[in-house]
Design an enzyme around this catalytic site. Structure first.
Site, PDB file in Angstrom:
ATOM      1  N   SER C  21      -8.454   4.141  -8.413  1.00 14.13           N
ATOM      2  CA  SER C  21      -9.284   4.012  -7.220  1.00 14.13           C
ATOM      3  C   SER C  21      -9.645   5.371  -6.638  1.00 14.13           C
ATOM      4  O   SER C  21      -8.799   6.255  -6.511  1.00 14.13           O
ATOM      5  CB  SER C  21      -8.522   3.203  -6.179  1.00 14.13           C
ATOM      6  OG  SER C  21      -9.276   3.124  -4.995  1.00 14.13           O
ATOM      7  N   LEU C  72     -10.846   7.951   2.603  1.00 12.97           N
ATOM      8  CA  LEU C  72     -11.302   6.574   2.440  1.00 12.97           C
ATOM      9  C   LEU C  72     -12.689   6.315   3.006  1.00 12.97           C
ATOM     10  O   LEU C  72     -12.963   5.231   3.526  1.00 12.97           O
ATOM     11  CB  LEU C  72     -10.270   5.611   3.026  1.00 12.97           C
ATOM     12  CG  LEU C  72      -8.971   5.548   2.217  1.00 12.97           C
ATOM     13  CD1 LEU C  72      -7.889   4.813   2.976  1.00 12.97           C
ATOM     14  CD2 LEU C  72      -9.219   4.895   0.865  1.00 12.97           C
ATOM     15  N   CYS C 128      -2.331   5.332   1.250  1.00 17.77           N
ATOM     16  CA  CYS C 128      -3.192   6.511   1.285  1.00 17.77           C
ATOM     17  C   CYS C 128      -2.698   7.489   2.340  1.00 17.77           C
ATOM     18  O   CYS C 128      -2.542   7.137   3.502  1.00 17.77           O
ATOM     19  CB  CYS C 128      -4.626   6.144   1.566  1.00 17.77           C
ATOM     20  SG  CYS C 128      -5.664   7.602   1.631  1.00 17.77           S
ATOM     21  N   ILE C 189       1.606   5.602  -9.299  1.00 18.10           N
ATOM     22  CA  ILE C 189       1.773   6.038  -7.928  1.00 18.10           C
ATOM     23  C   ILE C 189       0.427   6.424  -7.314  1.00 18.10           C
ATOM     24  O   ILE C 189      -0.494   6.816  -8.031  1.00 18.10           O
ATOM     25  CB  ILE C 189       2.728   7.273  -7.837  1.00 18.10           C
ATOM     26  CG1 ILE C 189       2.195   8.443  -8.652  1.00 18.10           C
ATOM     27  CG2 ILE C 189       4.105   6.902  -8.280  1.00 18.10           C
ATOM     28  CD1 ILE C 189       3.023   9.742  -8.521  1.00 18.10           C
TER      29      ILE C 189
HETATM   30  C1  FMN Z   1     -10.619  11.970  -4.829  1.00 17.11           C
HETATM   31  C2  FMN Z   1      -9.596  10.870  -4.834  1.00 17.11           C
HETATM   32  C3  FMN Z   1      -9.794   9.726  -4.066  1.00 17.11           C
HETATM   33  C4  FMN Z   1      -8.854   8.700  -4.047  1.00 17.11           C
HETATM   34  N1  FMN Z   1      -9.091   7.570  -3.323  1.00 17.11           N
HETATM   35  C5  FMN Z   1      -8.227   6.527  -3.391  1.00 17.11           C
HETATM   36  C6  FMN Z   1      -8.501   5.288  -2.743  1.00 17.11           C
HETATM   37  O1  FMN Z   1      -9.550   5.095  -2.120  1.00 17.11           O
HETATM   38  N2  FMN Z   1      -7.573   4.295  -2.811  1.00 17.11           N
HETATM   39  C7  FMN Z   1      -6.404   4.442  -3.516  1.00 17.11           C
HETATM   40  O2  FMN Z   1      -5.612   3.514  -3.567  1.00 17.11           O
HETATM   41  N3  FMN Z   1      -6.136   5.592  -4.173  1.00 17.11           N
HETATM   42  C8  FMN Z   1      -7.017   6.623  -4.120  1.00 17.11           C
HETATM   43  N4  FMN Z   1      -6.738   7.792  -4.821  1.00 17.11           N
HETATM   44  C9  FMN Z   1      -5.490   7.911  -5.592  1.00 17.11           C
HETATM   45  C10 FMN Z   1      -5.724   7.600  -7.083  1.00 17.11           C
HETATM   46  O3  FMN Z   1      -6.179   6.291  -7.266  1.00 17.11           O
HETATM   47  C11 FMN Z   1      -4.429   7.810  -7.882  1.00 17.11           C
HETATM   48  O4  FMN Z   1      -3.419   6.969  -7.354  1.00 17.11           O
HETATM   49  C12 FMN Z   1      -3.929   9.234  -7.861  1.00 17.11           C
HETATM   50  O5  FMN Z   1      -5.018  10.137  -7.905  1.00 17.11           O
HETATM   51  C13 FMN Z   1      -2.965   9.560  -9.016  1.00 17.11           C
HETATM   52  O6  FMN Z   1      -3.585   9.410 -10.254  1.00 17.11           O
HETATM   53  P1  FMN Z   1      -4.233  10.654 -11.071  1.00 17.11           P
HETATM   54  O7  FMN Z   1      -3.217  11.741 -11.094  1.00 17.11           O
HETATM   55  O8  FMN Z   1      -4.567  10.114 -12.426  1.00 17.11           O
HETATM   56  O9  FMN Z   1      -5.466  11.066 -10.307  1.00 17.11           O
HETATM   57  C14 FMN Z   1      -7.678   8.835  -4.830  1.00 17.11           C
HETATM   58  C15 FMN Z   1      -7.483   9.974  -5.611  1.00 17.11           C
HETATM   59  C16 FMN Z   1      -8.411  10.984  -5.640  1.00 17.11           C
HETATM   60  C17 FMN Z   1      -8.164  12.194  -6.492  1.00 17.11           C
END
Ligand code: FMN
Ligand code: FAD
Ligand code: FAD
Ligand code: FMN
Ligand code: FES
Ligand code: FES
Lengths: 255, 301, 301, 255
Positions: C21, C72, C128, C189
Site C-alpha cells: 500500500s 495518507l 501508519c 510490517i
Molecule cells: C511512500 C509510501 C507510502 C505508504 N503508504 C502506505 C499506506 O497508505 N498505507 C499502508 O498501510 N502502508 C503504507 N506504506 C507502507 C508500505 O505499504 C510498507 O508496509 C512498507 O513500505 C514496508 O515495505 P517495503 O520495505 O517493501 O516498502 C507506505 C510506504 C511508502 C514507502
C-alpha cells in the site's frame, strides 16, 4: 599499530577453474606481514556489503601475495569483476597460521576452496610431502603443489578427475601415510580427518572457517570450541585471531 | 581552535568519539589506531561470572547492516579487572565498562567490584537481545528498567550510563523511568532484533535464529530515538546506531546527543573511529563551528 | 508445473506477489508492467473523507532505505469508489483496498461502503506513523487494535487483513489480539519510525520531521516479526518489508508468510513486482519446488 | 505499458562548468518518448542509494537526449564517474513539460541547474525569445541558448560574469519585456518571478523541483500545492506527473 587496511594493486587476475579466481596483489606491507596459513580481509567497495571477506593466503612473494577464491556471493562476485591494474582494499595478514613441522613425511589434505593455503605451506615445508586434494568436479592448484615439491593425489565427487570419492577414502585407498597432517577445507572433511588422525595417533593442524564480524579479534563473532579444563570442558577461541589454524585434537566439532 | 570536549555526567572526554560495546577490543583495535585518539573506550559487556556466549554462526550480513548473536561471551569481572583493565588504563583516554547481567544482583555485583577500580564510568546494558534470561526483559519494561537503575545506582561509586533498547513501543517512557531512578546518562540505541534466513541452506543464518541488528541500515531509527529522548529527559545522551561518517556524528549531535559511539563501522573499516573523528573536525572547520554545543544550537527543529 | 496460488482467507490469489500500500497506483504502475501479473493490487490508504497529507519534503533517502511522510493523502472513499475502483476492477487480479482512519467510526464507514462494492478484501491500516490522530495509536496497543478489528469485522462483508506496525515491544501480542477479534489475516510490517537530519541545512529532511522507514534496510526486522507472528497465531500472513528479490520472497515464505507485498523496491525499479515474481519462479525451478507450501515445509527451524 | 527503464549508452560526457556535467545518452525509445520540459529518472547502480534521480531533459535528438546535471550528492557523484561507452539506467520521459506558446516574445528565465530544460524549449519556440539566466558564479549553456535563437542575458551572484545580482534584478535593470514567461530554477527565484509576472499580468510557466519517491506517479511523495476550489483552497498535485511544469499563477508558494 602493526596492522592496517591498504590499497593493494592487482597485478594478475585469472579464472583458474569455473568461478575460481587467482589474484596476485602487490603491496609490500601486506606481503611482508604474511606467513603461511594466515589470511587477509578483503573489503568490498559496494556500500551495502559491510563486512570483510576473509581469504587465505595462497602464496607469499617479495612484494605480492597470491589469493585463490571462489565466487559464492556478493563480495566475491564484486572482486571477480576487478581488472588488472585496479586496486583492492586489503588488510595486512591476520590470524595464527600453520606451524610447519619438518617431520619425515607431511600429508597436506585440502578440500575445494580450502586448498589454497596448502600451497604456501608446501613451499615452506622442506621435508617429504604428499598433498591429497578433493573437489566437487574440477581440480585446481595441482601444478602449484607439485612445483612446491609435493606428490599430489586428486579426488573428485563426480569422478571427473582423479579418484571418485572424498579425500579420506582416497587416503585409505592409496594407503597414504605420514607423520604429520595439515588440512583446510569443509568442516565435515576436517572433522573426519581429525578423527582419522586421532585413531592413527598422528597430529593434524586444521584451518577452520567461521562467519566473521571484524576479522581482527574485536567482536568475538568467529569462535570455535577448543578443549579446555573449564567447567564446560571447552573455551570459545577466536578463529580470526587464535586461529584459523588449530590442532585437530583440541577442536570440539559436534555443535 | 576547535574544542571537541564533552562533559558526560562530570567525566570529561577529550572528544565525543567512543567505541560501541562489543565492537572494540583494546589489544586488537589498538593494532589499527592510537587508542589515545578516542574520547572513551567502551568495553565489551562484562558479567559477574564468565559467559560462554552462543553457538556459531554468530554473524550474518544484511543489506547495509549486520546481525550478531555473540550472546555476551565474556571472561567474567574478576578476570577482566585483573587481566584486561590494567592494559586499558595505560592509555590516555577514559574507560567505560559495559556491564551485563541476568539478574539485578548480577549487575550490582559487577558494579560494586568496578567501583573499587579506576574505571571512569559504567554502562549498564539492559538491552541485549542475545541472552535468554534477563537482558532484554529489563530494557523493555519501565518498571524493570527503573528497578535495575535504582539498585545499581545504590552500589555504584561511578557514574552509570543506562543503555536502552530500541525494541520498544515508546523509548521515552523507559528513558524517563531510568532518569527518575538516578541514571547519570543514557546511551542509545542497542541493536534492533532481526533475523535472516539462508534460502539455499533453508535455515536461519544464525545458530541462535534471531540476533542484534546494527549498522548504517538502522541509523534512521537511532536518530529518531535520540531526538525523542533528548526532548523527554535532561540527562547526557550517548548516541549510536549506524554511524559511519563524521556527518553521521553531526546528525546525532543535532538530534541531541552529547557523545557518540562507533560500532559496526569499525568492522567495515578498522580505523573508523579515528577517521570519523577527523571527518567531524573537517565538518566543523568547513562551517566554522568551534564546539559541539554550537552544532547542537545550529539545529533548526 | 509450478503452482504459485495462495488462499488468503478464502480469496484465491494466482500468485503471492502483491503491491505494498502506498507504493502502487493502477494507472502509473500499469505503465511499466501488466497488472494481471500480480497476485493482488493493494491500494494506497483510503479514508472516509479526502485527506490532504503532509507538507513537503515528504521523501528522504537513507542507507539502503527511505523515509516517507506522505501522511495518507487520499481523495476519500466516495471518489475512490466512483473514479478509481472501476479502473482497477477491469484487471484480472484481486483488489485489496487499504483503509485509513482517525477513529473507529472512520474505519467502519469506509469498510461499510466498500462492502457494497466488488473489492476482494480490505487491509486495515492501524499502523501508519504519519498521521497525528489515530493511526499509530491503534496499532501500538493491543486493546485498541482489538477494538478496531472487532468493530470493522462487524460491518465488513469482505475479509479483513489487519496491517501491523513494527514499532512495538511485542508484535505477537497485537497479532493475537486482532486474531481473537476476528481478523481474517494480518499483514506486516508497516514502516518503522525514522528520522533524518540534513547536516548542511541543519534541519530534519522531512517537513514532518519523522517518517516511515522502509526498504531493504529494514528486512531483518520484518523477517523476524513474520517468524514470530507465524508462531503466535494461525491466520494467513502477508509478509513485507524490504523485499527486493525473488530470494527475499522465499525468505519471507520460509519465515511463515502466505503472500508478500513489494513496496519500496518498485521505486528503485518500477517493474520490481514482476521481476521478483520471475525470480521466485527461477528459485523454485532450481530447487524443484512445486508449491509455496513446499518451500515453507523445507524450512529447518 | 508505455514506459520503461532502459539502458542508455553514454555517447558524450563532459564537465562544462565546475561540477556540472553534460551527458548525451543514446537510446531510441527514450529519445522518442521525450518532449520539452519533461524529465527522466536516472537510477544509480550503488545499492545503498535506492531512489531515482530526476533530471530535466536539456535537448532531444533523433536517437539521443542530452542532460546537464550538477554533482551534489551520492547519485550524481556516481553518474559523474561514468565513462563514454558505459551504459546508464534511465527511464523514458516522465511528467508534464512546458507547453510552448508562440506569442510575440517569450522570456526564458533560468537559475543554475534549472537552466537545462530551457534549451530544448528555446529550440521549439519559433517566436522571438530572450533568455535570462542566473548562476552563483560560473555560467553554462549560454551558447546552446544562443544557437537556439535566444538573446541571452547573464547574471551571477558573484558578479564574475554578466550582471552582478539575480535574474529578477537583471530583468528590471535591462527592462526586459515579453508576453509569455517560462522558468526553471530554485523555488525562491520561481516565486519571485511568479509574483513579478502576476503584477505585470503576464503568464508564466514554472518548472518545480520536489523530492521524489517513485518518480512516476505512484507514491504521492512529490506534491506541490495548486490553487483549487476545495475547502482548503488548494489541492496537492504530483510534481512528477501533473508537473514538473505548472502555471505560476496556480502554484501556492508559501509553506
Ligand atoms: C511512500 C509510501 C507510502 C505508504 N503508504 C502506505 C499506506 O497508505 N498505507 C499502508 O498501510 N502502508 C503504507 N506504506 C507502507 C508500505 O505499504 C510498507 O508496509 C512498507 O513500505 C514496508 O515495505 P517495503 O520495505 O517493501 O516498502 C507506505 C510506504 C511508502 C514507502
Ligand atoms: C579464515 C578463512 C579463510 C578463507 N579462505 C578462503 C580462500 O582462500 N578462498 C575462498 O574462496 N574462500 C575462503 N574463505 C571463505 C570466504 O571467506 C567466503 O567464501 C567469502 O567470505 C564469501 O563472501 P561473499 O560476499 O561472496 O558471500 P556472501 O554469502 O554474500 O557473504 C555474506 C557474508 O557471509 C560471509 N561468508 C560467506 N561464506 C563464508 C564462509 N564460507 N566462511 C566465512 N564467512 C563466509 C561473508 O564473509 C560475508 O560476511 C575463507 C574463510 C575463512 C573464515
Ligand atoms: C523535475 C526535476 C528536474 C531536475 N532537473 C535537474 C537537472 O536538469 N539538472 C540537475 O543538476 N538537477 C536537476 N534536478 C535536481 C536533481 O534531481 C538532484 O540534484 C539530484 O537528485 C541529486 O541527487 P544526488 O544523489 O546527487 O544527491 P543526494 O543528496 O545524495 O540525494 C539524496 C536524495 O535526495 C534527492 N534530491 C537531492 N536533491 C534534490 C533536488 N534538488 N530535487 C529533488 N530531489 C533531490 C535525490 O533524488 C535522492 O533521492 C531536478 C529535480 C527535479 C525534481
Ligand atoms: C558484534 C556486536 C557485539 C555487541 N555486543 C554488545 C555488548 O556486549 N553490550 C552492549 O551494550 N552492546 C553490544 N552491541 C551493540 C553495540 O554496542 C551498538 O549498540 C549497536 O551495534 C549499534 O551501533 P552500530 O550500528 O554503530 O554498530 C554489540 C554489537 C555488535 C555488532
Ligand atoms: S571476527 Fe571479530 S573476533 Fe573474529
Ligand atoms: S515521486 Fe512518486 S508520485 Fe511523484
Amino acid at each position: 599499530m602493526s596492522k592496517k587496511v591498504a590499497e593493494g594493486k592487482i597485478v594478475q587476475h585469472t579464472e583458474i577453474a569455473a568461478d575460481v579466481y587467482r589474484m596476485v596483489i602487490e603491496n609490500k606491507e601486506v606481503a611482508a606481514s604474511a606467513s603461511c596459513g594466515q589470511f587477509v580481509n578483503l573489503y568490498p567497495r559496494a556500500k551495502h556489503t559491510l563486512l570483510p571477506r576473509p581469504i587465505s593466503i595462497c602464496e607469499i612473494g617479495e612484494e605480492t601475495i597470491t589469493l585463490v577464491y571462489g565466487v559464492v556471493g556478493e563480495g566475491t562476485k564484486e572482486f571477480a569483476s576487478y581488472k588488472v591494474g585496479e586496486t583492492i582494499r586489503i588488510s595486512t595478514a591476520v590470524g595464527t597460521g600453520f606451524k610447519p613441522q619438518n617431520t619425515k613425511c607431511a600429508v597436506l589434505v585440502g578440500g575445494g576452496i580450502g586448498v589454497p593455503p596448502l600451497v604456501e605451506l608446501a613451499k615452506q615445508l622442506t621435508c617429504e610431502k604428499v598433498a591429497v586434494i578433493g573437489f566437487r568436479d574440477e581440480p585446481f592448484l595441482k601444478e602449484e603443489l607439485e612445483k612446491a615439491g609435493a606428490k599430489v593425489y586428486i579426488a573428485t565427487d563426480s569422478g571427473k578427475a582423479g579418484f571418485k570419492g572424498n579425500v579420506i577414502e582416497l587416503i585409505k585407498e592409496e594407503g597414504i601415510e605420514g607423520d604429520y597432517f595439515y588440512s583446510c577445507g569443509p568442516k565435515v572433511m576436517l572433522k573426519a580427518l581429525a578423527d582419522y588422525c586421532m585413531a592413527k595417533n598422528v597430529p593434524v593442524q586444521v584451518s577452520l572457517e567461521e562467519r566473521m564480524g571484524c576479522g581482527y579479534g574485536a567482536c568475538v563473532g568467529c569462535v570455535c570450541k577448543v578443549k579446555e579444563s573449564t567447567e564446560s570442558g571447552y573455551e570459545h577461541k577466536k578463529v580470526c585471531k587464535d586461529g584459523p589454524v588449530f590442532l585437530g585434537s583440541e577442536v570440539i566439532w559436534n555443535d | 581552535m576547535i574544542d571537541l570536549s564533552v562533559n558526560l555526567a562530570g567525566v570529561i572526554l577529550s572528544n565525543p568519539i567512543t567505541t560501541a560495546s562489543g565492537t572494540f577490543s583494546g589489544h586488537d583495535s589498538g593494532e589499527f589506531y592510537n587508542l589515545n585518539e578516542l574520547g572513551a573506550m567502551i568495553t565489551k559487556g562484562v558479567a559477574n561470572i564468565p559467559w560462554e556466549g552462543n553457538n556459531t554462526p554468530r554473524i550474518a550480513e544484511t543489506y547495509g547492516g549486520m546481525l550478531n548473536s555473540v550472546g555476551l561471551q565474556n571472561p567474567g569481572i574478576d578476570y577482566f579487572i585483573k587481566h584486561e583493565l590494567p592494559y586499558l588504563k595505560a592509555f590516555d583516554t577514559k574507560v567505560i565498562v559495559n556491564v551485563a547481567g541476568r539478574s539485578i544482583e548480577d549487575y550490582c555485583e559487577v558494579a560494586e567490584k568496578l567501583s573499587e577500580t579506576d574505571v571512569d564510568m559504567l554502562e549498564i546494558n539492559i538491552s541485549c537481545p542475545n541472552v535468554k534470561k534477563g537482558g532484554i526483559g529489563f530494557g523493555t519494561h519501565s518498571e524493570m528498567a527503573a528497578k535495575v537503575t535504582k539498585e545499581v545506582r545504590k552500589v555504584s561509586k561511578k557514574p552509570i550510563i543506562i543503555k536502552l533498547t530500541p525494541n520498544v513501543t515508546d523509548i521515552t517512557e523507559i528513558a524517563k523511568a531510568v532518569e527518575a531512578e538516578g541514571a547519570d546518562a543514557v546511551s542509545l540505541i542497542n541493536t534492533l532484533l532481526g533475523m535472516k534466513i539462508d534460502v539455499h541452506k533453508r535455515r536461519p543464518v544464525l545458530a541462535n535464529k534471531m540476533g542484534g541488528f546494527s549498522g548504517p541500515a538502522i541509523k534512521p531509527v537511532a536518530v529518531r530515538m535520540v531526538y525523542q529522548v533528548r526532548r523527554a529527559i535532561n540527562l547526557p545522551i550517548i548516541g549510536l546506531g549506524g554511524i559511519m561518517t563524521g556527518e553521521d556524528v553531526v546528525e546525532f549531535i543535532m538530534a541531541g546527543a552529547d557523545a557518540v559511539s562507533v560500532g559496526t563501522a569499525a568492522f567495515a573499516n578498522p580505523t573508523a573511529p579515528v577517521d570519523i573523528k577527523n571527518e567531524l573536525i573537517a565538518y566543523m572547520e568547513r562551517y566554522n563551528f568551534k564546539t559541539l554545543q554550537e552544532i547542537r544550537e545550529a539545529f533548526i527543529d
